[in-house]
Scaffold this motif. Structure first.
Motif, PDB file in Angstrom:
ATOM      1  N   ARG A 191      78.779  43.199  47.799  1.00 54.31           N
ATOM      2  CA  ARG A 191      78.080  42.001  47.326  1.00 54.31           C
ATOM      3  C   ARG A 191      76.668  42.282  46.824  1.00 54.31           C
ATOM      4  O   ARG A 191      76.170  41.577  45.948  1.00 54.31           O
ATOM      5  CB  ARG A 191      78.039  40.933  48.421  1.00 54.31           C
ATOM      6  N   LEU A 192      75.983  43.312  47.351  1.00 50.90           N
ATOM      7  CA  LEU A 192      74.609  43.542  46.916  1.00 50.90           C
ATOM      8  C   LEU A 192      74.551  44.148  45.516  1.00 50.90           C
ATOM      9  O   LEU A 192      73.592  43.923  44.777  1.00 50.90           O
ATOM     10  CB  LEU A 192      73.873  44.412  47.933  1.00 50.90           C
ATOM     11  N   VAL A 193      75.583  44.892  45.127  1.00 51.62           N
ATOM     12  CA  VAL A 193      75.681  45.344  43.738  1.00 51.62           C
ATOM     13  C   VAL A 193      75.884  44.124  42.842  1.00 51.62           C
ATOM     14  O   VAL A 193      75.290  44.006  41.764  1.00 51.62           O
ATOM     15  CB  VAL A 193      76.843  46.346  43.564  1.00 51.62           C
ATOM     16  N   ARG A 194      76.725  43.224  43.313  1.00 46.04           N
ATOM     17  CA  ARG A 194      76.959  41.982  42.551  1.00 46.04           C
ATOM     18  C   ARG A 194      75.679  41.155  42.465  1.00 46.04           C
ATOM     19  O   ARG A 194      75.421  40.500  41.446  1.00 46.04           O
ATOM     20  CB  ARG A 194      78.079  41.189  43.230  1.00 46.04           C
ATOM     21  N   GLU A 195      74.865  41.183  43.522  1.00 53.38           N
ATOM     22  CA  GLU A 195      73.599  40.449  43.501  1.00 53.38           C
ATOM     23  C   GLU A 195      72.633  41.036  42.477  1.00 53.38           C
ATOM     24  O   GLU A 195      71.895  40.307  41.814  1.00 53.38           O
ATOM     25  CB  GLU A 195      72.961  40.453  44.896  1.00 53.38           C
ATOM     26  N   GLY A 212      67.955  49.626  43.886  1.00 50.75           N
ATOM     27  CA  GLY A 212      69.051  50.431  44.427  1.00 50.75           C
ATOM     28  C   GLY A 212      69.817  49.625  45.449  1.00 50.75           C
ATOM     29  O   GLY A 212      69.592  49.773  46.656  1.00 50.75           O
ATOM     30  N   PRO A 213      70.743  48.762  45.018  1.00 52.79           N
ATOM     31  CA  PRO A 213      71.481  47.921  45.969  1.00 52.79           C
ATOM     32  C   PRO A 213      72.383  48.739  46.877  1.00 52.79           C
ATOM     33  O   PRO A 213      73.182  49.540  46.387  1.00 52.79           O
ATOM     34  CB  PRO A 213      72.304  46.996  45.058  1.00 52.79           C
ATOM     35  N   PRO A 214      72.272  48.583  48.196  1.00 55.25           N
ATOM     36  CA  PRO A 214      73.197  49.267  49.106  1.00 55.25           C
ATOM     37  C   PRO A 214      74.635  48.884  48.777  1.00 55.25           C
ATOM     38  O   PRO A 214      74.924  47.736  48.443  1.00 55.25           O
ATOM     39  CB  PRO A 214      72.780  48.734  50.484  1.00 55.25           C
ATOM     40  N   CYS A 215      75.532  49.863  48.857  1.00 59.09           N
ATOM     41  CA  CYS A 215      76.911  49.618  48.428  1.00 59.09           C
ATOM     42  C   CYS A 215      77.869  50.434  49.269  1.00 59.09           C
ATOM     43  O   CYS A 215      77.685  51.631  49.472  1.00 59.09           O
ATOM     44  CB  CYS A 215      77.068  49.995  46.949  1.00 59.09           C
ATOM     45  N   GLN A 216      78.944  49.783  49.738  1.00 60.94           N
ATOM     46  CA  GLN A 216      79.969  50.479  50.515  1.00 60.94           C
ATOM     47  C   GLN A 216      81.122  50.963  49.646  1.00 60.94           C
ATOM     48  O   GLN A 216      81.911  51.789  50.057  1.00 60.94           O
ATOM     49  CB  GLN A 216      80.500  49.551  51.609  1.00 60.94           C
ATOM     50  N   LYS A 267      59.858  38.499  51.075  1.00 60.70           N
ATOM     51  CA  LYS A 267      60.791  38.875  52.144  1.00 60.70           C
ATOM     52  C   LYS A 267      61.886  37.817  52.202  1.00 60.70           C
ATOM     53  O   LYS A 267      61.663  36.689  52.666  1.00 60.70           O
ATOM     54  CB  LYS A 267      60.080  38.973  53.495  1.00 60.70           C
ATOM     55  N   VAL A 268      63.061  38.186  51.734  1.00 58.74           N
ATOM     56  CA  VAL A 268      64.152  37.219  51.674  1.00 58.74           C
ATOM     57  C   VAL A 268      65.488  37.944  51.520  1.00 58.74           C
ATOM     58  O   VAL A 268      65.544  39.062  50.992  1.00 58.74           O
ATOM     59  CB  VAL A 268      63.934  36.238  50.487  1.00 58.74           C
ATOM     60  N   ASP A 269      66.554  37.332  51.986  1.00 53.77           N
ATOM     61  CA  ASP A 269      67.917  37.803  51.744  1.00 53.77           C
ATOM     62  C   ASP A 269      68.337  37.269  50.379  1.00 53.77           C
ATOM     63  O   ASP A 269      68.492  36.059  50.205  1.00 53.77           O
ATOM     64  CB  ASP A 269      68.840  37.270  52.847  1.00 53.77           C
ATOM     65  N   ILE A 270      68.502  38.158  49.422  1.00 48.92           N
ATOM     66  CA  ILE A 270      68.761  37.727  48.044  1.00 48.92           C
ATOM     67  C   ILE A 270      70.052  36.925  47.915  1.00 48.92           C
ATOM     68  O   ILE A 270      70.190  36.096  47.016  1.00 48.92           O
ATOM     69  CB  ILE A 270      68.772  38.936  47.077  1.00 48.92           C
TER      70      ILE A 270
END
Length: 370
Positions: free
Chosen positions: A96-100, A76-80, A52-55
């Motif tokens: 940023r989560l796609v980039r992560e 499946g990174p959430p993406c706007q 459990k962590v913020d990547i």
């Protein structure tokens, strides 16, 4: 051949990694920053380690320390899908989560990966985001296949289109081949080799027709088809079959809505005091019994926010009905409140779609060779 280890990033309930556990992969790790997701993933993958962590707060060094032996990454990174004019779409903080996800691929260098996103991902910024991402994956040495898959084409009683990118080091991957038609009518055409799609009723006909606010803990009948037999295989009793408790006015409104229609399409038939004053085009809409279900969303128990009214009963779907349409086995355990479970089910990749993807990937990397 040793079992290849899978890391499920942004794991949610674990729908995307489910199929990999069924075809010889070891689902060894999960990562999510939401407690109900981590607990649900751990409950269904008891031998896995779920963090459990913020990547965004985890360094490359720590990623390698935690997951160094990973062979496959799925997520499946959430993406706007936003981009500021003149900048790379991947550099926009809202993506940023796609980039992560990309950063994790670069840091861990897995043999293969699967990334899932919404159907519209291919059109974000007029395609700029997806092309930037593909370019980055190719620079990392992966051969790619990508495209939109519809769950209904893989034996799931739901029309749910999602974008997938599959990458493998040194081997050209491929998307799984559809096994089922998109429509009940098309499968009867001469020359069609595709099976008839499962419809809404195929998924739920063995479940009691509970009313608003009611629940049931026993099945209405034995399994009525192969789909139900598969999902009930390990279930000892019926769970999660509890209907949302709608206000009396909502139940009265729903009574006027026929299958396949929304309240906005039959406003003249609805008494003025019951008519909704706002909503989306698919709000207050009743599902058709004899067709594949519409996409199960995170709001599938809320008629004002989704196409989710049961064809035969004056209420939205139960959690069990949503899970059935998503192809979760009846013994799959969801942890948290009613709302938590609804989100875990509605946001997931259907497990049977992940199974089709995992089988294809296993084929391509030689896991099925004797």
């Amino acid at each position: 051949m040793k079992m290849l280890k899978v890391l499920d990033l942004f794991c949610g309930s674990g729908g995307l990694s489910y199929g990999f556990s069924k075809v010889g992969f070891e689902v060894a790790y999960g990562l999510d920053n939401w407690k109900p997701a981590v607990e649900t993933f751990s409950k269904n993958h008891p031998k896995s380690k779920c963090v459990k962590v913020d990547i965004t707060k985890v360094s490359d060094e720590k990623l390698r320390k935690w997951f160094l032996d990973v062979d496959v990454i799925v997520g499946g990174p959430p993406c706007q899908g936003f981009s500021t004019s003149g900048k790379r779409a991947l550099d926009d903080p809202r993506n940023r989560l796609v980039r992560e996800f990309l950063r994790a691929i670069k840091a861990l260098k897995p043999k293969a990966f699967v990334m899932e996103n919404v159907e519209g991902f291919v059109n974000f910024n007029k395609g700029k985001l997806v092309f930037e991402l593909i370019d980055e994956f190719e620079k990392c040495g992966y051969q790619l296949s990508y495209g939109v898959l519809d769950s209904v084409n893989f034996g799931i009683p739901q029309k749910r289109k999602r974008f997938f990118v599959i990458g493998i080091e040194g081997t050209k991957p491929s998307l799984p081949t559809p096994t089922h038609s998109s429509s009940v009518k098309n499968c009867t055409l001469p020359g069609s080799e595709l099976k008839r799609p499962y419809i809404f009723w195929d998924a739920v006909s063995d479940l009691p027709l509970v009313g608003s606010g009611e629940k049931a803990e026993e099945y209405a009948s034995p399994p009525q088809n192969d789909y139900q037999k598969e999902l009930r295989k390990k279930a000892r009793r019926l769970t999660l079959h509890e209907a949302p408790n709608h206000r009396p006015q909502m139940v009265e409104l729903i009574k006027y809505i026929p299958q396949g229609k929304s309240a906005f399409e039959v406003m003249d038939d609805i008494p003025p005091h019951l008519r909704p004053t706002s909503g989306y085009p698919n709000s207050y809409k009743r599902i058709k019994l004899d067709e594949p279900a519409p996409t199960v969303t995170r709001n599938f128990t809320t008629p004002s926010s989704a196409n989710c009214i049961h064809p035969l009963v004056h209420r939205a779907l139960t959690l069990r009905e949503g899970a059935r349409i998503q192809s979760f086995p009846d013994d799959y355990e969801f942890v948290g409140s009613f709302t938590d479970k609804r989100l875990l089910i509605g946001n997931a990749v259907p497990p049977l779609l992940s199974l089709a993807i995992a089988k294809e990937l296993a084929n391509k990397i030689g896991m099925n060779k004797s």
